[in-house]
Design a protein around this motif. Structure first.
Motif, PDB file in Angstrom:
ATOM      1  N   ALA A  28       0.878  -1.337  -0.020  1.00  0.00           N
ATOM      2  CA  ALA A  28       0.053  -0.048   0.022  1.00  0.00           C
ATOM      3  C   ALA A  28       0.814   1.538  -0.083  1.00  0.00           C
ATOM      4  CB  ALA A  28      -0.831   0.133   1.189  1.00  0.00           C
ATOM      5  N   VAL A  29       1.899   1.300   0.454  1.00  0.00           N
ATOM      6  CA  VAL A  29       2.755   2.291   0.668  1.00  0.00           C
ATOM      7  C   VAL A  29       3.441   2.510  -0.665  1.00  0.00           C
ATOM      8  CG1 VAL A  29       5.023   3.330   1.776  1.00  0.00           C
ATOM      9  CG2 VAL A  29       3.359   2.379   3.390  1.00  0.00           C
ATOM     10  N   ARG A  30       3.974   1.355  -1.079  1.00  0.00           N
ATOM     11  CA  ARG A  30       4.511   1.442  -2.531  1.00  0.00           C
ATOM     12  C   ARG A  30       3.656   2.159  -3.390  1.00  0.00           C
ATOM     13  NH1 ARG A  30       9.413   1.753  -5.476  1.00  0.00           N
ATOM     14  NH2 ARG A  30       8.482   2.237  -7.246  1.00  0.00           N
ATOM     15  N   ALA A  31       2.245   1.532  -3.657  1.00  0.00           N
ATOM     16  CA  ALA A  31       1.286   2.018  -4.401  1.00  0.00           C
ATOM     17  C   ALA A  31       1.008   3.633  -4.267  1.00  0.00           C
ATOM     18  CB  ALA A  31       0.116   1.206  -4.266  1.00  0.00           C
ATOM     19  N   GLN A  32       1.149   4.009  -2.853  1.00  0.00           N
ATOM     20  CA  GLN A  32       0.781   5.397  -2.631  1.00  0.00           C
ATOM     21  C   GLN A  32       2.001   6.198  -3.185  1.00  0.00           C
ATOM     22  OE1 GLN A  32      -1.945   6.994  -1.799  1.00  0.00           O
ATOM     23  NE2 GLN A  32      -1.071   8.855  -2.060  1.00  0.00           N
ATOM     24  N   ALA A  33       3.198   5.780  -2.871  1.00  0.00           N
ATOM     25  CA  ALA A  33       4.305   6.401  -3.712  1.00  0.00           C
ATOM     26  C   ALA A  33       4.303   6.469  -5.154  1.00  0.00           C
ATOM     27  CB  ALA A  33       5.619   5.763  -3.194  1.00  0.00           C
ATOM     28  N   ASP A  34       3.783   5.292  -5.901  1.00  0.00           N
ATOM     29  CA  ASP A  34       3.714   5.601  -7.441  1.00  0.00           C
ATOM     30  C   ASP A  34       2.645   6.433  -7.825  1.00  0.00           C
ATOM     31  OD1 ASP A  34       5.836   3.770  -7.799  1.00  0.00           O
ATOM     32  OD2 ASP A  34       4.656   2.057  -7.575  1.00  0.00           O
ATOM     33  N   ARG A  35       1.538   6.487  -6.833  1.00  0.00           N
ATOM     34  CA  ARG A  35       0.451   7.548  -7.442  1.00  0.00           C
ATOM     35  C   ARG A  35       0.813   8.904  -7.215  1.00  0.00           C
ATOM     36  NH1 ARG A  35      -2.739   3.273  -5.213  1.00  0.00           N
ATOM     37  NH2 ARG A  35      -4.055   2.343  -6.664  1.00  0.00           N
ATOM     38  N   GLN A  36       1.748   9.096  -6.255  1.00  0.00           N
ATOM     39  CA  GLN A  36       2.199  10.640  -5.699  1.00  0.00           C
ATOM     40  C   GLN A  36       3.190  10.804  -6.927  1.00  0.00           C
ATOM     41  OE1 GLN A  36       0.871  12.751  -3.580  1.00  0.00           O
ATOM     42  NE2 GLN A  36       1.873  14.238  -5.128  1.00  0.00           N
ATOM     43  N   ALA A  37       3.901  10.057  -7.384  1.00  0.00           N
ATOM     44  CA  ALA A  37       5.078  10.395  -8.562  1.00  0.00           C
ATOM     45  C   ALA A  37       4.392  10.762  -9.704  1.00  0.00           C
ATOM     46  CB  ALA A  37       5.826   9.320  -8.610  1.00  0.00           C
ATOM     47  N   ILE A  38       3.124   9.810  -9.965  1.00  0.00           N
ATOM     48  CA  ILE A  38       2.502   9.927 -11.192  1.00  0.00           C
ATOM     49  C   ILE A  38       1.662  11.344 -11.208  1.00  0.00           C
ATOM     50  CG2 ILE A  38       0.620   9.218 -12.682  1.00  0.00           C
ATOM     51  CD1 ILE A  38       1.573   6.392 -12.060  1.00  0.00           C
ATOM     52  N   ALA A  39       1.132  11.948  -9.868  1.00  0.00           N
ATOM     53  CA  ALA A  39       0.378  12.867  -9.839  1.00  0.00           C
ATOM     54  C   ALA A  39       1.671  14.249  -9.903  1.00  0.00           C
ATOM     55  CB  ALA A  39      -0.360  13.058  -8.344  1.00  0.00           C
ATOM     56  N   ASP A  40       2.753  13.933  -9.411  1.00  0.00           N
ATOM     57  CA  ASP A  40       3.673  15.082  -9.469  1.00  0.00           C
ATOM     58  C   ASP A  40       4.076  15.099 -11.042  1.00  0.00           C
ATOM     59  OD1 ASP A  40       3.707  15.373  -6.810  1.00  0.00           O
ATOM     60  OD2 ASP A  40       5.734  14.293  -6.523  1.00  0.00           O
ATOM     61  N   LEU A  41       4.013  14.126 -11.865  1.00  0.00           N
ATOM     62  CA  LEU A  41       4.181  14.208 -13.222  1.00  0.00           C
ATOM     63  C   LEU A  41       3.228  15.040 -13.890  1.00  0.00           C
ATOM     64  CD1 LEU A  41       5.957  13.110 -15.631  1.00  0.00           C
ATOM     65  CD2 LEU A  41       4.333  11.301 -15.688  1.00  0.00           C
ATOM     66  N   GLY A  42       1.999  15.057 -13.379  1.00  0.00           N
ATOM     67  CA  GLY A  42       1.006  15.668 -14.179  1.00  0.00           C
ATOM     68  C   GLY A  42       1.373  17.219 -13.899  1.00  0.00           C
ATOM     69  N   VAL A  43       1.661  17.565 -12.595  1.00  0.00           N
ATOM     70  CA  VAL A  43       1.864  19.004 -12.417  1.00  0.00           C
ATOM     71  C   VAL A  43       2.947  19.492 -13.159  1.00  0.00           C
ATOM     72  CG1 VAL A  43       2.022  20.575 -10.445  1.00  0.00           C
ATOM     73  CG2 VAL A  43       0.398  18.569 -10.334  1.00  0.00           C
ATOM     74  N   LEU A  44       4.125  18.799 -13.075  1.00  0.00           N
ATOM     75  CA  LEU A  44       5.394  19.421 -13.713  1.00  0.00           C
ATOM     76  C   LEU A  44       5.192  19.411 -15.048  1.00  0.00           C
ATOM     77  CD1 LEU A  44       7.868  16.965 -11.607  1.00  0.00           C
ATOM     78  CD2 LEU A  44       7.685  19.397 -11.295  1.00  0.00           C
ATOM     79  N   TYR A  45       4.352  18.624 -15.485  1.00  0.00           N
ATOM     80  CA  TYR A  45       3.999  18.728 -17.030  1.00  0.00           C
ATOM     81  C   TYR A  45       3.774  20.086 -17.212  1.00  0.00           C
ATOM     82  CZ  TYR A  45       1.371  17.925 -21.411  1.00  0.00           C
ATOM     83  OH  TYR A  45       0.951  18.109 -22.764  1.00  0.00           O
ATOM     84  N   ALA A  46       2.479  20.343 -16.577  1.00  0.00           N
ATOM     85  CA  ALA A  46       1.630  21.651 -16.727  1.00  0.00           C
ATOM     86  C   ALA A  46       2.594  23.052 -16.617  1.00  0.00           C
ATOM     87  CB  ALA A  46       0.663  21.881 -15.703  1.00  0.00           C
ATOM     88  N   ARG A  47       3.596  22.763 -15.755  1.00  0.00           N
ATOM     89  CA  ARG A  47       4.380  23.792 -15.649  1.00  0.00           C
ATOM     90  C   ARG A  47       5.273  24.015 -16.721  1.00  0.00           C
ATOM     91  NH1 ARG A  47       7.997  25.967 -10.429  1.00  0.00           N
ATOM     92  NH2 ARG A  47       9.394  27.382 -11.475  1.00  0.00           N
ATOM     93  N   ALA A  48       5.971  22.683 -17.290  1.00  0.00           N
ATOM     94  CA  ALA A  48       7.150  22.843 -18.216  1.00  0.00           C
ATOM     95  C   ALA A  48       6.310  23.308 -19.642  1.00  0.00           C
ATOM     96  CB  ALA A  48       7.572  21.325 -18.536  1.00  0.00           C
ATOM     97  N   VAL A  49       4.959  22.850 -19.702  1.00  0.00           N
ATOM     98  CA  VAL A  49       4.361  23.396 -21.000  1.00  0.00           C
ATOM     99  C   VAL A  49       4.069  24.847 -20.915  1.00  0.00           C
ATOM    100  CG1 VAL A  49       2.112  23.302 -22.137  1.00  0.00           C
ATOM    101  CG2 VAL A  49       3.090  21.160 -21.803  1.00  0.00           C
ATOM    102  N   ASP A  50       3.737  25.552 -19.768  1.00  0.00           N
ATOM    103  CA  ASP A  50       3.558  26.859 -19.681  1.00  0.00           C
ATOM    104  C   ASP A  50       4.850  27.498 -19.747  1.00  0.00           C
ATOM    105  OD1 ASP A  50       0.772  26.414 -19.108  1.00  0.00           O
ATOM    106  OD2 ASP A  50       0.770  26.666 -16.989  1.00  0.00           O
TER     107      ASP A  50
END
Length: 197
Positions: A28-50
């Protein structure tokens, strides 16, 4: 793997781990870490595009990654780069606001999910307002989650001065200097009319 209607409905409830042992807790901890990394990818993507940081955007994709915009696909990093450069050349100022999404981990270093967001996109003469959805496939390579496929569709994309008059119309995709087109969703959803029985 796209989230179809039953999968979206299934996401309305969250299952608890089958047991409370250490193995389940570690998973469960590993899955949460993976989900957070994917969520971070989406936010970092928006910043890089902008920021028009094309190198960072392209690095967020796998080597064989696909960026798809309303059915037109760019495959591989060079084609992806060209697609983003064309967008950056069109829109001088961009502000993408990503919203939370859903991620389904496959357990084999891949995942799929969807998210949505809003954007303001300024050309030299027009401000376009947009609401969009991403359907994503992810792959973890070398300990880093990347987009294997990112597909964007639009609820609306219209010049700011046309939003009030176009929002109630099906033709809510009105890029500057193009003919109005039907929006990608929600009218195409199988649930759109089903409640009327």
């Amino acid at each position: 793997m796209r989230l179809d209607l039953p999968a979206v409905t299934a996401e309305l409830t969250t299952a608890a781990p089958a047991d409370s042992g250490l193995t389940a807790l570690a998973a469960a901890v590993r899955a949460q870490a993976d989900r957070q990394a994917i969520a971070d990818l989406g936010v970092l993507y928006a910043r890089a595009v902008d920021d028009h940081d094309v190198d960072s955007v392209v690095a967020m994709y796998t080597d064989d990654g696909v960026f798809e915009r309303r059915g037109a696909a760019a495959t591989g990093r060079e084609a992806i780069r060209a697609a983003y450069v064309a967008s950056f050349d069109t829109y001088r100022t961009m502000l993408h606001t990503p919203h939370p999404g859903v991620v389904r981990l496959q357990g084999d270093g891949t995942a799929s999910g969807w998210s949505h967001g809003h954007a303001e996109l300024a050309t030299s003469s027009t401000l376009v307002l947009a609401s969009f959805r991403y359907e994503d496939d992810y792959r973890c390579e070398g300990g880093r989650w990347r987009f294997a496929r990112r597909s964007i569709t639009f609820m609306y994309a219209v010049p700011a001065d046309q939003l009030a008059t176009s929002f109630g119309s099906v033709e809510r995709v009105r890029w500057p200097r193009t003919a109005p087109e039907a929006a990608d969703y929600p009218e195409t959803s199988p649930t759109w009319e089903s409640y009327r029985g």
